[in-house]
Design an enzyme around this catalytic site. Structure first.
Site, PDB file in Angstrom:
ATOM      1  N   LYS A 104      50.939  38.242  43.369  1.00 35.88           N
ATOM      2  CA  LYS A 104      50.559  39.619  43.058  1.00 35.88           C
ATOM      3  C   LYS A 104      51.594  40.565  43.668  1.00 35.88           C
ATOM      4  CE  LYS A 104      46.614  42.793  43.366  1.00 35.88           C
ATOM      5  NZ  LYS A 104      45.262  43.014  43.952  1.00 35.88           N
ATOM      6  N   HIS A 106      51.431  44.072  43.580  1.00 36.23           N
ATOM      7  CA  HIS A 106      50.963  45.446  43.762  1.00 36.23           C
ATOM      8  C   HIS A 106      49.658  45.439  44.558  1.00 36.23           C
ATOM      9  CE1 HIS A 106      48.788  43.899  40.274  1.00 36.23           C
ATOM     10  NE2 HIS A 106      47.822  44.739  40.599  1.00 36.23           N
TER      11      HIS A 106
END
Length: 224
Positions: A104, A106
């Site tokens: 991931k 963000h």
């Protein structure tokens, strides 16, 4: 055999996680039994599963660990339900975490890890459903070690199939893991214990099925 082990064996059969018949494994071996942890699907089943894992972890590793690492994907629910059960049964808060298949990039929780971050000094128990060849740890081990100066206390799976990790290796997958990585790899129960519990008058394992299981281990059984 400990009572929780006997209960777990009956539980696997009841949930149709452990089946007997004719199965072709991913390795190509023809096996008279098969285990599919994906068959635990209800809340009550998962709650009980977490308790059995927690008891086995406590028996094998005590309380000297901080984090349960469950490799994606099946290890994610295993680590969650076991952390919950461990807190309830033994009064110790254990964190859980897993790897993301896709990192991931963000948000506040970006990165490769889902759940608790691993930090220097953490003592980790890896939790999985079952391993036949031990290959899954080849992916998991570097992921865990890359997170910092952590110690892997051990690995726990639900069933030790007690068969050769590969055609040219006489040791079981769990023994191979211990030898290669230096930490103990344990199971809630072994197939030897399963047969002991179920090969009784009126039991799930009949004499005919026991002969087939014996023949399978005659070919694929690991050296104890």
């Amino acid at each position: 055999m400990e009572q929780y082990k006997k209960e777990f064996i009956d539980f696997m059969v009841e949930c149709q996680v452990l089946k007997f018949g004719d199965f072709t494994l991913k390795s190509g071996r023809k096996s008279p039994f098969f285990m599919n942890a994906g068959a635990y699907v209800t809340g009550s089943q998962l709650a009980r599963l977490g308790e059995y894992y927690a008891k086995a972890i406590h028996d094998n590793f005590g309380d000297d660990f901080d984090v349960l690492f469950g490799p994606a994907y099946k290890g994610i629910p295993l680590s969650v339900v076991t952390a919950i059960a461990y807190s309830r049964l033994y009064g110790k808060e254990i964190r859980y975490c897993s790897n993301r298949k896709e990192e991931k990039d963000h948000g506040a929780d970006k990165g490769a890890i889902l759940g608790s971050a691993l930090k220097d000094g953490d003592r980790v128990v890896i939790i999985e459903d079952v391993t036949t060849s031990g290959k899954s740890i080849e992916e998991t081990y570097p992921i865990v070690k890359a997170q910092g100066d952590v110690k892997i206390v051990g690995e726990i799976v639900s069933l030790n199939r007690m068969e050769k990790a590969s055609a040219d290796c006489n040791k079981s997958a769990l023994d191979t893991i211990t030898e290669k990585y230096g930490f103990p790899a344990k199971a809630i129960v072994t197939m030897k214990e399963v047969v002991e519990a179920l090969h009784v008058p009126g039991g799930v394992i009949t004499d005919e099925l026991k002969e087939r299981i014996d023949a399978y281990y005659g070919e694929w059984g690991a050296k104890e």
